[in-house]
Structure formats: structure tokens, C-alpha cells
Motif scaffolding. Sequence first.
Motif, PDB file in Angstrom:
ATOM      1  N   ALA A 116       0.935   6.443   0.848  1.00 13.79           N
ATOM      2  CA  ALA A 116      -0.250   7.144   0.353  1.00 13.79           C
ATOM      3  C   ALA A 116      -1.534   6.606   0.984  1.00 13.79           C
ATOM      4  O   ALA A 116      -2.549   7.295   1.023  1.00 13.79           O
ATOM      5  CB  ALA A 116      -0.327   7.042  -1.166  1.00 13.79           C
ATOM      6  N   PHE A 117      -1.485   5.373   1.475  1.00  9.25           N
ATOM      7  CA  PHE A 117      -2.666   4.754   2.074  1.00  9.25           C
ATOM      8  C   PHE A 117      -3.261   5.620   3.177  1.00  9.25           C
ATOM      9  O   PHE A 117      -4.478   5.724   3.298  1.00  9.25           O
ATOM     10  CB  PHE A 117      -2.312   3.367   2.624  1.00  9.25           C
ATOM     11  CG  PHE A 117      -3.442   2.698   3.343  1.00  9.25           C
ATOM     12  CD1 PHE A 117      -4.496   2.159   2.635  1.00  9.25           C
ATOM     13  CD2 PHE A 117      -3.463   2.614   4.728  1.00  9.25           C
ATOM     14  CE1 PHE A 117      -5.553   1.534   3.284  1.00  9.25           C
ATOM     15  CE2 PHE A 117      -4.509   1.994   5.383  1.00  9.25           C
ATOM     16  CZ  PHE A 117      -5.548   1.458   4.662  1.00  9.25           C
ATOM     17  N   HIS A 157      -3.649   8.603   3.316  1.00  4.55           N
ATOM     18  CA  HIS A 157      -4.374   9.759   2.775  1.00  4.55           C
ATOM     19  C   HIS A 157      -5.625   9.356   1.997  1.00  4.55           C
ATOM     20  O   HIS A 157      -6.325  10.210   1.480  1.00  4.55           O
ATOM     21  CB  HIS A 157      -3.458  10.594   1.869  1.00  4.55           C
ATOM     22  CG  HIS A 157      -2.281  11.147   2.597  1.00  4.55           C
ATOM     23  ND1 HIS A 157      -2.375  12.174   3.506  1.00  4.55           N
ATOM     24  CD2 HIS A 157      -0.983  10.788   2.569  1.00  4.55           C
ATOM     25  CE1 HIS A 157      -1.187  12.440   4.003  1.00  4.55           C
ATOM     26  NE2 HIS A 157      -0.308  11.604   3.441  1.00  4.55           N
ATOM     27  N   TRP A 158      -5.901   8.064   1.913  1.00  2.00           N
ATOM     28  CA  TRP A 158      -7.076   7.597   1.187  1.00  2.00           C
ATOM     29  C   TRP A 158      -8.344   7.920   1.952  1.00  2.00           C
ATOM     30  O   TRP A 158      -8.368   7.930   3.190  1.00  2.00           O
ATOM     31  CB  TRP A 158      -7.030   6.094   0.996  1.00  2.00           C
ATOM     32  CG  TRP A 158      -6.018   5.614   0.011  1.00  2.00           C
ATOM     33  CD1 TRP A 158      -5.151   6.362  -0.710  1.00  2.00           C
ATOM     34  CD2 TRP A 158      -5.764   4.265  -0.343  1.00  2.00           C
ATOM     35  NE1 TRP A 158      -4.373   5.563  -1.500  1.00  2.00           N
ATOM     36  CE2 TRP A 158      -4.724   4.266  -1.297  1.00  2.00           C
ATOM     37  CE3 TRP A 158      -6.308   3.056   0.039  1.00  2.00           C
ATOM     38  CZ2 TRP A 158      -4.236   3.114  -1.866  1.00  2.00           C
ATOM     39  CZ3 TRP A 158      -5.825   1.908  -0.518  1.00  2.00           C
ATOM     40  CH2 TRP A 158      -4.795   1.928  -1.471  1.00  2.00           C
ATOM     41  N   ASP A 159      -9.417   8.177   1.218  1.00  2.00           N
ATOM     42  CA  ASP A 159     -10.706   8.308   1.886  1.00  2.00           C
ATOM     43  C   ASP A 159     -11.297   6.903   2.055  1.00  2.00           C
ATOM     44  O   ASP A 159     -10.732   5.914   1.581  1.00  2.00           O
ATOM     45  CB  ASP A 159     -11.651   9.234   1.112  1.00  2.00           C
ATOM     46  CG  ASP A 159     -12.009   8.731  -0.286  1.00  2.00           C
ATOM     47  OD1 ASP A 159     -11.928   7.517  -0.541  1.00  2.00           O
ATOM     48  OD2 ASP A 159     -12.376   9.574  -1.126  1.00  2.00           O
ATOM     49  N   LEU A 197       0.806  -1.217   0.000  1.00  2.00           N
ATOM     50  CA  LEU A 197       0.000   0.000   0.000  1.00  2.00           C
ATOM     51  C   LEU A 197       0.839   1.267   0.000  1.00  2.00           C
ATOM     52  O   LEU A 197       0.508   2.222  -0.662  1.00  2.00           O
ATOM     53  CB  LEU A 197      -0.938  -0.002   1.212  1.00  2.00           C
ATOM     54  CG  LEU A 197      -1.981  -1.113   1.204  1.00  2.00           C
ATOM     55  CD1 LEU A 197      -2.773  -1.082   2.499  1.00  2.00           C
ATOM     56  CD2 LEU A 197      -2.891  -0.983   0.015  1.00  2.00           C
ATOM     57  N   ALA A 209      -9.843  -0.844  -2.299  1.00  2.00           N
ATOM     58  CA  ALA A 209      -8.580  -1.587  -2.206  1.00  2.00           C
ATOM     59  C   ALA A 209      -8.793  -2.900  -1.461  1.00  2.00           C
ATOM     60  O   ALA A 209      -8.275  -3.948  -1.866  1.00  2.00           O
ATOM     61  CB  ALA A 209      -7.512  -0.743  -1.518  1.00  2.00           C
ATOM     62  N   GLN A 240     -11.860   4.771  -1.174  1.00  2.00           N
ATOM     63  CA  GLN A 240     -10.624   4.226  -1.750  1.00  2.00           C
ATOM     64  C   GLN A 240     -10.150   3.012  -0.949  1.00  2.00           C
ATOM     65  O   GLN A 240      -9.714   2.017  -1.524  1.00  2.00           O
ATOM     66  CB  GLN A 240      -9.522   5.285  -1.775  1.00  2.00           C
ATOM     67  CG  GLN A 240      -9.723   6.369  -2.802  1.00  2.00           C
ATOM     68  CD  GLN A 240      -8.682   7.462  -2.659  1.00  2.00           C
ATOM     69  OE1 GLN A 240      -8.547   8.061  -1.592  1.00  2.00           O
ATOM     70  NE2 GLN A 240      -7.936   7.706  -3.726  1.00  2.00           N
ATOM     71  N   ALA A 241     -10.211   3.124   0.374  1.00  2.00           N
ATOM     72  CA  ALA A 241      -9.773   2.016   1.228  1.00  2.00           C
ATOM     73  C   ALA A 241     -10.685   0.800   1.038  1.00  2.00           C
ATOM     74  O   ALA A 241     -10.203  -0.334   0.964  1.00  2.00           O
ATOM     75  CB  ALA A 241      -9.768   2.451   2.686  1.00  2.00           C
TER      76      ALA A 241
END
Length: 81
Positions: A7-8, A10-12, A4, A19, A15-16
Motif C-alpha cells: 500500500a505504501f 499508493h500513499w500521497d 510498510l 509515516a 502520508q509518507a
Amino acid sequence: MGVLGPAFSHWDLAQAQKAAEEWAKDYYSQVGYHRVETRVRELSGERAKELLGELARDPRLGILLLRFLEGPVPGEEGVSR
């Protein structure tokens, strides 16, 4: 899906979740499906019916079972399953 990375953080949430869904699909196709397939092939007829009855409780799976068992619904012949 690879590592990941930073940057993970900072995901909303969407997005999480996407993934996680992709990881689950990848894992299942590589490992889980083969385990399930092997176990299903070992089931007796009665045990298979019991399992299908339980799976049919889920509306999505129930619809798939009906399509498999009864064929396409009239007017749905061109619809992808």
C-alpha cells in the motif's frame, strides 16, 4: 510501525511524511535518546554550555530552554509544554 507493505506505493506525500516522522520518533525513543542521554551525562560544564548555545539557535529548542531555565511565562501557567 511495522512493514510498510504494498500500500505504501499508493500513499500521497503527506502520508509518507507522517509515516517517516512516526518511524523517526519510534527509533529515537528506542535507540537514539539513550545514546544522547549517555553522552550528555559525560559532558563537562563548559562543553555543556557550548552545546546548549548551539541548540539555542533553533527557535523551538530555544523556547524550551527558556521555559526550563526561567519557568513558565506569565499567563502561560496552564499551557502544556
